[in-house]
Write a protein that holds these residues in place. Structure first.
Motif, short mmCIF file in Angstrom:
data_model
loop_
_atom_site.label_atom_id
_atom_site.label_comp_id
_atom_site.label_asym_id
_atom_site.label_seq_id
_atom_site.Cartn_x
_atom_site.Cartn_y
_atom_site.Cartn_z
N ALA A 35 -29.63 -6.24 30.31
CA ALA A 35 -30.92 -5.97 29.40
C ALA A 35 -30.59 -7.03 28.35
CB ALA A 35 -30.81 -4.56 28.98
N VAL A 36 -29.32 -7.33 27.86
CA VAL A 36 -29.31 -8.27 26.65
C VAL A 36 -29.59 -9.55 27.27
CG1 VAL A 36 -27.63 -9.32 25.02
CG2 VAL A 36 -27.80 -6.54 25.50
N VAL A 37 -29.15 -9.90 28.43
CA VAL A 37 -29.20 -11.44 28.98
C VAL A 37 -30.67 -11.47 29.48
CG1 VAL A 37 -28.57 -12.83 31.00
CG2 VAL A 37 -26.58 -11.74 29.67
N ASN A 38 -31.38 -10.65 30.07
CA ASN A 38 -32.61 -11.00 30.58
C ASN A 38 -33.56 -10.36 29.49
OD1 ASN A 38 -30.69 -10.63 33.19
ND2 ASN A 38 -32.86 -11.15 34.07
N GLY A 39 -33.32 -9.79 28.58
CA GLY A 39 -34.43 -9.72 27.31
C GLY A 39 -34.48 -10.96 26.83
N PHE A 40 -33.18 -11.84 26.51
CA PHE A 40 -33.15 -13.06 26.09
C PHE A 40 -34.01 -14.03 27.07
CE2 PHE A 40 -31.11 -17.18 25.92
CZ PHE A 40 -31.39 -17.72 24.75
N THR A 41 -33.51 -14.14 28.27
CA THR A 41 -34.19 -15.08 28.96
C THR A 41 -35.81 -14.76 29.37
OG1 THR A 41 -33.40 -13.85 31.18
CG2 THR A 41 -32.02 -15.51 30.46
N ASP A 45 -38.83 -17.35 28.79
CA ASP A 45 -39.71 -17.40 29.95
C ASP A 45 -41.35 -17.35 29.08
OD1 ASP A 45 -41.75 -16.98 31.84
OD2 ASP A 45 -40.48 -15.49 33.01
N LEU A 46 -41.35 -16.24 28.25
CA LEU A 46 -42.65 -16.10 27.57
C LEU A 46 -42.91 -17.24 26.74
CD1 LEU A 46 -42.96 -12.31 26.89
CD2 LEU A 46 -44.09 -13.55 28.39
N LEU A 47 -42.04 -17.73 26.07
CA LEU A 47 -42.24 -18.99 24.97
C LEU A 47 -42.63 -20.17 25.80
CD1 LEU A 47 -41.89 -20.10 22.30
CD2 LEU A 47 -39.49 -20.55 22.73
N LEU A 48 -41.70 -20.56 26.99
CA LEU A 48 -42.21 -21.49 27.55
C LEU A 48 -43.61 -21.41 28.49
CD1 LEU A 48 -39.04 -22.40 29.60
CD2 LEU A 48 -39.98 -23.73 27.94
N LEU A 49 -43.80 -20.20 28.67
CA LEU A 49 -45.06 -19.90 29.37
C LEU A 49 -46.37 -20.25 28.29
CD1 LEU A 49 -46.88 -18.85 31.85
CD2 LEU A 49 -46.52 -16.66 30.90
N SER A 50 -46.04 -19.75 27.18
CA SER A 50 -47.16 -20.15 26.13
C SER A 50 -47.29 -21.61 25.71
CB SER A 50 -46.85 -19.41 24.92
OG SER A 50 -46.91 -17.88 25.21
N VAL A 66 -42.81 -22.86 36.38
CA VAL A 66 -41.82 -23.45 35.52
C VAL A 66 -41.31 -22.58 34.43
CG1 VAL A 66 -41.68 -25.34 33.69
CG2 VAL A 66 -43.48 -25.78 35.74
N ALA A 67 -42.04 -21.72 34.00
CA ALA A 67 -41.15 -20.98 32.90
C ALA A 67 -40.37 -20.09 33.59
CB ALA A 67 -42.25 -20.17 32.07
N TYR A 68 -40.86 -19.42 34.86
CA TYR A 68 -40.21 -18.52 35.57
C TYR A 68 -38.82 -19.26 36.08
CZ TYR A 68 -38.92 -15.24 39.44
OH TYR A 68 -38.30 -14.45 40.32
N SER A 75 -30.78 -17.04 33.56
CA SER A 75 -30.24 -15.94 33.78
C SER A 75 -29.12 -15.83 34.66
CB SER A 75 -31.47 -14.96 34.25
OG SER A 75 -31.15 -13.64 34.67
N PHE A 76 -29.30 -16.29 35.73
CA PHE A 76 -28.24 -16.62 36.85
C PHE A 76 -26.99 -16.96 36.14
CE2 PHE A 76 -25.30 -18.70 39.77
CZ PHE A 76 -25.35 -17.77 40.77
N VAL A 77 -26.92 -17.90 35.29
CA VAL A 77 -25.96 -18.42 34.81
C VAL A 77 -25.05 -17.67 33.62
CG1 VAL A 77 -24.82 -20.18 33.11
CG2 VAL A 77 -26.48 -21.20 35.07
N LEU A 78 -25.78 -16.94 32.76
CA LEU A 78 -25.62 -16.06 31.78
C LEU A 78 -24.98 -14.97 32.27
CD1 LEU A 78 -28.29 -16.73 29.01
CD2 LEU A 78 -25.78 -17.52 29.31
N ASN A 79 -25.73 -14.45 33.51
CA ASN A 79 -25.12 -13.06 34.25
C ASN A 79 -23.97 -13.25 34.77
OD1 ASN A 79 -26.58 -10.49 33.83
ND2 ASN A 79 -28.57 -12.09 34.32
N ARG A 80 -23.82 -14.59 35.60
CA ARG A 80 -22.28 -14.66 36.19
C ARG A 80 -21.33 -14.89 35.33
NH1 ARG A 80 -19.09 -18.24 38.99
NH2 ARG A 80 -19.15 -17.64 41.10
N TRP A 81 -21.82 -15.68 34.24
CA TRP A 81 -20.46 -15.78 33.09
C TRP A 81 -20.26 -14.49 32.28
CZ3 TRP A 81 -21.58 -17.83 27.66
CH2 TRP A 81 -20.73 -18.01 27.05
N LEU A 82 -21.13 -14.00 31.88
CA LEU A 82 -20.86 -12.66 30.75
C LEU A 82 -20.92 -11.31 31.54
CD1 LEU A 82 -23.20 -13.94 27.94
CD2 LEU A 82 -20.82 -13.79 28.04
N ASN A 83 -21.75 -11.03 32.36
CA ASN A 83 -22.07 -9.73 32.63
C ASN A 83 -21.28 -9.35 34.20
OD1 ASN A 83 -23.09 -7.36 32.08
ND2 ASN A 83 -24.90 -7.80 33.50
#
Length: 161
Positions: A35-41, A45-50, A66-68, A75-83
């Motif tokens: 939830a933390v990692v994917n909330g951030f990513t 996504d939304l910032l890039l989309l806008s 592109v945003a996705y 998300s992959f990098v952060l989840n693999r590293w942290l979660n």
């Protein structure tokens, strides 16, 4: 395990530790971490989309793509590293992750986003709805298939185990 990962995992476990008893037994620390990692990513996504649609003038499909793609690589990098623990070689995990996001992208991201905008919803709200659907799908796929089940067994012993 590096200090950042250990600190992140302790924080996730601490959040689970303060949940009421029934939730504590159901919610895994990896769910909190996801939830933390994917909330951030998702915010990325939304910032890039806008920026891509309103700032650069890209069409909706191109902006979403592109945003996705950027957010899910992060998300992959952060989840693999942290979660999640890396039980499989990274190549196997990347291959599985690409398959999961391809299904998620075609069915949930584009399907729900385009469907909701066709019904008159603003693209940001449509993407938020799609994000809720994809969160459920992606957590299950990442926990049990991409990164492997064995690393996510509850550490607390249950009666009879």
């Amino acid at each position: 395990m590096d200090r950042s990962r250990a600190r992140f995992r302790r924080a996730c476990a601490a959040v689970v530790g303060v949940l009421p008893g029934p939730l504590r037994r159901v919610v895994a620390p990896s769910l909190v971490g996801f939830a933390v990692v994917n909330g951030f990513t998702f915010a990325v996504d939304l910032l890039l989309l806008s920026l891509l649609i309103d700032g650069a003038g890209l069409p909706l499909g191109a902006g979403v793509t592109v945003a996705y793609g950027t957010a899910f690589a992060l998300s992959f990098v952060l989840n693999r590293w942290l979660n999640f623990d890396a039980e499989r070689p990274v190549g196997v995990q990347v291959g599985r992750y690409v398959a999961v996001i391809a299904v998620n992208y075609a069915v949930i991201v584009l399907g729900v986003t385009h469907g909701a905008t066709a019904l008159g919803a603003p693209y940001q709200l449509a993407r938020l709805g799609a994000g809720l659907c994809e969160a459920v799908f992606m957590y299950g796929a990442m926990r049990w298939w991409v990164f492997g089940r064995a690393s996510h067994r509850r550490t607390a012993r249950t009666p009879g185990s």
